[in-house]
Design an enzyme around this catalytic site. Structure first.
Site, PDB file in Angstrom:
ATOM      1  N   GLU A  53      99.007  57.314  69.265  1.00 41.09           N
ATOM      2  CA  GLU A  53      99.116  55.991  69.883  1.00 41.09           C
ATOM      3  C   GLU A  53      98.578  55.993  71.316  1.00 41.09           C
ATOM      4  OE1 GLU A  53      99.743  53.153  68.670  1.00 41.09           O
ATOM      5  OE2 GLU A  53     100.324  53.794  66.668  1.00 41.09           O
ATOM      6  N   TYR A 136     104.503  48.231  73.761  1.00 44.12           N
ATOM      7  CA  TYR A 136     103.830  48.400  72.468  1.00 44.12           C
ATOM      8  C   TYR A 136     104.004  49.817  71.932  1.00 44.12           C
ATOM      9  CZ  TYR A 136     100.371  49.757  69.129  1.00 44.12           C
ATOM     10  OH  TYR A 136      99.797  50.309  68.024  1.00 44.12           O
ATOM     11  N   ASP A 154      99.378  45.299  68.276  1.00 43.59           N
ATOM     12  CA  ASP A 154      98.126  45.728  68.897  1.00 43.59           C
ATOM     13  C   ASP A 154      97.068  44.655  68.676  1.00 43.59           C
ATOM     14  OD1 ASP A 154      97.424  45.947  66.232  1.00 43.59           O
ATOM     15  OD2 ASP A 154      96.745  48.028  66.362  1.00 43.59           O
TER      16      ASP A 154
END
Length: 364
Positions: A53, A136, A154
């Site tokens: 990520e 996020y 995203d």
């Protein structure tokens, strides 16, 4: 911020209740095979999820793949990465861009090792307390690694959701509404798979241009598709272009060695390696930039290379004039600088802009 009338009708319709199930059924058949994903039914590794990520922020899956494999080979778990030096991490990261991510990656690994015994927190709040982990990323790790019922959003998910509900508000103001509507696509279980299903749907079907709507498991419910204007979503506010900055870079050789220095830890390209250079300023004249050349014994004249090195950062474009010089074999490096062999430059933590400068200066 608003959802279109057609979208409101879709939200309230009985058919919308089975969206999460349809999404997961599609994912089970068509999910992408990615190096950081586990096989169906296996528990995800929080380290691999977190590493991927961070790497995927503002970068493509294709670009990240080789870097992910290199990092995993060198540092197979967060403990190993937490014990590594920042310089080694920056060297391994070189070329992936947005180097503050590499510094945050290392700081986070150190924090997990020292403050959490090498074990990632399993809640969004706990994850958000880690260096470099924003809302996020915390939601993505919580959902994918720990199956917490949360939906990370995203760019791919933004695109799917704004089209599905025909959200007219422009980004970034629309983000809270997009987050709210994305959460409606979570089923009672498999939160991580729901999130990854939406990511894959945006990456492979609901693409920015020419989306393959006929293959989408949610096509009957898509308000933008009904209207025929799906490619216009998400709405975006006009971008502000940064002011052009100019400067000079000085490529100095001593036999088979190159003069370099490290940038300050904080700020743009923090901690990365560079050749000496001037400040990067708007409207800077060449003479003013040349006046900032390093003082070196044996250099009486700088040779200006033909052409300019261009580079675009997130907030501004940059133009660099490149000057070269050679010094005697025993010339000392100025304070704060060092000589490195040209043959080993690939192992240095140069950002892309410096690799352009060096290639231009050395005619590589």
């Amino acid at each position: 911020m608003s959802v279109s009338r057609a979208a409101k009708q879709k939200i309230a319709s009985p058919d919308s209740a089975d969206r999460p199930a349809r999404l997961l059924a599609w994912y089970d058949r068509h999910c992408r095979k990615l190096p950081w994903r586990t096989a169906a039914g296996e528990q995800a590794d929080p380290y691999r999820v977190w590493l991927s990520e961070i790497m995927l922020q503002q970068t493509t899956v294709r670009a990240v793949g080789p870097y992910f494999e290199k990092f995993l080979s060198r540092w197979p778990d967060v403990t190993a990465l937490g014990r590594a030096s920042l310089d080694d991490v920056l060297r391994m990261w070189a070329g992936l861009g947005y180097y503050s991510r590499a510094r945050n990656l290392h700081a986070c690994a150190v924090a997990v090792l020292n403050d959490h015994g090498g074990v990632f927190p399993d809640t969004e709040d706990g994850l958000r307390a880690l260096p470099g982990v924003g809302p996020y990323t915390a939601a993505a790790i919580a959902a994918i690694a720990f199956d917490r019922r949360t939906m990370p959003v995203d760019g791919n998910i933004e695109r799917v959701v704004t089209r599905l509900y025909a959200i007219e508000a422009a980004l970034p103001q629309a983000k809270p509404l997009i987050q709210q509507m994305a959460a409606t696509l979570l089923g009672p279980s498999r939160a991580g798979d729901s999130a990854q299903a939406l990511m894959d749907l945006g990456a492979t079907i609901c693409t920015p241009k020419k989306p393959a709507c006929a293959l989408c498991p949610l096509n009957d419910d898509c308000a933008a598709r009904v209207r025929g204007d799906q490619e216009t979503f998400p709405r975006k506010a006009p971008k502000k272009s940064g002011t052009l900055r100019r400067g000079a870079a000085f490529v100095v050789t001593r036999g088979g060695e190159l003069l370099v220095r490290s940038r300050p830890e904080k700020g743009l390209l923090g901690g990365m390696t560079e050749v000496p250079g001037s400040q990067w300023l708007a409207g800077q004249e060449d003479a003013a930039a040349l006046a900032q050349a390093p003082e070196l014994k044996g250099v009486t004249r700088w040779h200006r290379k033909a052409g300019i090195v261009n580079h675009v950062f997130t907030h501004f474009p940059l133009e660099l004039v490149v000057y070269t010089a050679s010094v005697p074999p025993r010339a000392r490096a100025p304070e704060g600088m060092r000589w490195v062999p040209v043959a080993t430059l690939d192992g240095e933590a140069f950002p892309n802009v410096m690799r352009k400068v060096i290639a231009h200066g050395l005619d590589l």
